[in-house]
Structure formats: structure tokens, C-alpha cells
Design an enzyme around this catalytic site. Sequence first.
Site, PDB file in Angstrom:
ATOM      1  N   GLU A   1       0.889  -1.163   0.000  1.00  0.00           N
ATOM      2  CA  GLU A   1       0.000   0.000   0.000  1.00  0.00           C
ATOM      3  C   GLU A   1       0.924   1.209   0.000  1.00  0.00           C
ATOM      4  O   GLU A   1       1.299   1.718   1.049  1.00  0.00           O
ATOM      5  CB  GLU A   1      -0.940  -0.023   1.205  1.00  0.00           C
ATOM      6  CG  GLU A   1      -2.141   0.887   1.039  1.00  0.00           C
ATOM      7  CD  GLU A   1      -1.873   2.351   1.348  1.00  0.00           C
ATOM      8  OE1 GLU A   1      -1.186   3.036   0.525  1.00  0.00           O
ATOM      9  OE2 GLU A   1      -2.351   2.806   2.394  1.00  0.00           O
TER      10      GLU A   1
ATOM     11  N   GLU B   1       4.383   7.948  -5.046  1.00  0.00           N
ATOM     12  CA  GLU B   1       5.296   7.306  -4.090  1.00  0.00           C
ATOM     13  C   GLU B   1       6.107   6.191  -4.743  1.00  0.00           C
ATOM     14  O   GLU B   1       6.659   5.335  -4.064  1.00  0.00           O
ATOM     15  CB  GLU B   1       4.504   6.807  -2.876  1.00  0.00           C
ATOM     16  CG  GLU B   1       3.934   7.987  -2.093  1.00  0.00           C
ATOM     17  CD  GLU B   1       3.229   7.610  -0.789  1.00  0.00           C
ATOM     18  OE1 GLU B   1       3.194   6.427  -0.427  1.00  0.00           O
ATOM     19  OE2 GLU B   1       2.700   8.546  -0.160  1.00  0.00           O
TER      20      GLU B   1
HETATM   21  C1  LIG Z   1       1.145   4.141   3.270  1.00  0.00           C
HETATM   22  S1  LIG Z   1       2.187   3.332   4.412  1.00  0.00           S
HETATM   23  C2  LIG Z   1       1.390   1.763   4.518  1.00  0.00           C
HETATM   24  C3  LIG Z   1       1.731   1.015   5.778  1.00  0.00           C
HETATM   25  C4  LIG Z   1       1.034  -0.336   5.927  1.00  0.00           C
HETATM   26  N1  LIG Z   1       1.420  -1.255   4.868  1.00  0.00           N
HETATM   27  C5  LIG Z   1      -0.463  -0.190   5.950  1.00  0.00           C
HETATM   28  O1  LIG Z   1      -1.108  -0.610   4.967  1.00  0.00           O
HETATM   29  O2  LIG Z   1      -1.012   0.347   6.924  1.00  0.00           O
HETATM   30  C6  LIG Z   1       3.596   3.055   3.413  1.00  0.00           C
HETATM   31  C7  LIG Z   1       4.844   2.592   4.147  1.00  0.00           C
HETATM   32  O3  LIG Z   1       5.736   2.135   3.180  1.00  0.00           O
HETATM   33  C8  LIG Z   1       7.072   2.531   3.495  1.00  0.00           C
HETATM   34  N2  LIG Z   1       7.767   2.468   2.205  1.00  0.00           N
HETATM   35  C9  LIG Z   1       7.458   3.139   1.070  1.00  0.00           C
HETATM   36  N3  LIG Z   1       8.220   2.723   0.050  1.00  0.00           N
HETATM   37  C10 LIG Z   1       9.037   1.757   0.537  1.00  0.00           C
HETATM   38  C11 LIG Z   1      10.030   0.918  -0.042  1.00  0.00           C
HETATM   39  N4  LIG Z   1      10.334   0.989  -1.335  1.00  0.00           N
HETATM   40  N5  LIG Z   1      10.687   0.054   0.761  1.00  0.00           N
HETATM   41  C12 LIG Z   1      10.374  -0.027   2.076  1.00  0.00           C
HETATM   42  N6  LIG Z   1       9.439   0.719   2.680  1.00  0.00           N
HETATM   43  C13 LIG Z   1       8.768   1.595   1.919  1.00  0.00           C
HETATM   44  C14 LIG Z   1       6.902   3.863   4.165  1.00  0.00           C
HETATM   45  O4  LIG Z   1       7.979   4.150   5.014  1.00  0.00           O
HETATM   46  C15 LIG Z   1       5.583   3.655   4.930  1.00  0.00           C
HETATM   47  O5  LIG Z   1       5.841   3.167   6.224  1.00  0.00           O
END
Ligand SMILES: C[S@@+](CC[C@H](N)C(=O)[O-])C[C@H]1O[C@@H](n2cnc3c(N)ncnc32)[C@H](O)[C@@H]1O
Length: 297
Positions: free
Chosen positions: A94, A103
Site C-alpha cells: 500500500e 510514491e
Molecule cells: C502508506 S504506508 C502503509 C503502511 C502499511 N502497509 C499499511 O497498509 O497500513 C507506506 C509505508 O511504506 C514505506 N515504504 C514506502 N516505500 C518503501 C520501499 N520501497 N521500501 C520499504 N518501505 C517503503 C513507508 O515508510 C511507509 O511506512
Amino acid sequence: MLNDRERTARYLEAIAAVVKQDDVVVDIGTGTGVLALAAARAGARHVYAIEATGIGQVARELFEANGFEDRISLVEGWSTRVSLPERADVLVSEMIGHNPLGEGLIEITCDARKRLLKPDARLIPSHVNLYGQALTVPPEKMKRYTFSTDAVRDWNQWYGLNFDPLVSLAQARNQRIMVKPQRSRDWAHLAPPVLLAEIDLSVADAPGLETTEGITVSQPGLLNGFMVYFELILSENVQLSVSPTEADEDNHWKNMTWVWPHGFPVSMGTNVEVEFYEYRHGKPNGLSLRVLDPATA
Ligand SMILES: C[S@@+](CC[C@H](N)C(=O)[O-])C[C@H]1O[C@@H](n2cnc3c(N)ncnc32)[C@H](O)[C@@H]1O
């Protein structure tokens, strides 16, 4: 984001439908770990929960609290830089921002397909569809967020300075504001929604979407706003849409909405060309409208 109950419930529903016993799952951007937990609960043999930021420590606590510490591994770092001991059957992610592709969803998914997933891995979401909605933004909203004549008159008076040039600047080009779709439910919708793009994450490999579509006005009025919103295909039977008519009260996303403070009067049957781009000449997204047969009234 856990407060966005509709979002989280739809994801959990899709994970329960897609993840099978003994699957290996990778959850990119695990955050609090909620989607990784759902995958473990659905029977995954192992879940690799990748997280780039410190929130991963919270996820680790929750994996333990739920008794899944032996089946979920927290992988700290950016998904594009980590490697896993095995390839996964399912990718859950997500990473949808207010600007849905902003993103890096396409680039990150593409990298995961190449390095972290089995060839026919199942993806949650599998598709992201972008739609556009032509609307009338109410005057009070326009005044609050744009260089409208009314707002500029107030600013001139409040601050004793001359802000008049802002009005012609606003006339010359549109502005982008962010709007919670559930707050725009009652705004006039001047045409049916138009599909701007269908992104199949199993093949998408490059950002830079550019599209031109036509709409036909079905309700006369002042066309002064155009909202772009997304729909996620999470599984065969589970979708999540943040359209103004479907977004739930708890929805946390704000939709990109381009506004023209002076607008275009349109009548029934007016044709409008909509051009939307995600990146152009290094600049992030933009949208333009061309009213092909302006209303004469
Ligand atoms: C919108 S939040 C979603 C969190 C959780 N999966 C949820 O559905 O509640 C996105 C998360 O992805 C992490 N993130 C974004 N791109 C990433 C990547 N390429 N590798 C690791 N973490 C990533 C961000 O730090 C953030 O914590």
C-alpha cells in the site's frame, strides 16, 4: 492509516482471498505490519515485511504480540536495496499517496517483479485505475484555496497591499488543490467519470503516464474543477475506490483536483478534452481542459 477502516478492511479481505496456505509473501512498506499480519493469518508459510523507516520496530512488536514472530521477518531498508532468501508468491503493498503514483508504486513494483517475486506472482493490488471527474467547486471553497477575485479583494483590504496581479495569474493557469473526496460528494458533477488510465502492475515498467480523453457534459453548469481519483483492484472481488461517491467518511486520501477560479460555463452536450500527465519535462503531474464547443448562453 489504521483509522481508515474501509481501506484496511478491503486490504484484509483481499489478502484473505488471495493468500493461500504455504505461500511466501512479501509486504513492501509494512508500516505497522498490519498487512503482513493478515498474510500470516491467511496461512502464508513466511512473510517478508520490508520497511524503510523506524516504524518497522512497531511492526516487530505487533508480530510478536500476535504470535507470528516465527513466520514474519522484518526486513529493514528500501525494498529496492534489500535482497530476500527466497522469491515470493504474493506481493502486498500500500504505497498509494494522495498523488496515487507519486510514491514510486510502478518503479518499486517493477523492481520487486524482477528481484523479489516468482514469475507469476499474485499482486495486491493488481491494477490501479485512474479516473477523472468534472465538477463545480463551490465559491467558498474556491475562495479559500485559490487566487479568486473575492479572496484577493479580502487580502487587499486586510493587509493594505495590492494583490490584484494574482487574479490574472490565476486566470492564465489552473491550480492544483487537494480535496477529500467525501467532502466533495455534494458538488455538482457535470459529466460521468472518465477512465484516464488502467495500470496493470504485473507489466507496468515505467512512470510517465500521459493521456488525452474526451468527456461530454451531462449537466449544465460552471466547469471549474477536475478531480483525479484512483480505484485499486485488490483481488477478483475486492476493490477500493476513492471516488467522491464511494469514498467512506473515514477515508484519509485527498484527491488531486485542478481548479480554474473563473471556470468555463458548459451546457448539456458540450465536449471537453482532458489532458492529464504524470510527468512531463521533469515536472510532476498536470492537467489541462479544452472546451471544444463552449456554451453560448
Ligand atoms: C502508506 S504506508 C502503509 C503502511 C502499511 N502497509 C499499511 O497498509 O497500513 C507506506 C509505508 O511504506 C514505506 N515504504 C514506502 N516505500 C518503501 C520501499 N520501497 N521500501 C520499504 N518501505 C517503503 C513507508 O515508510 C511507509 O511506512
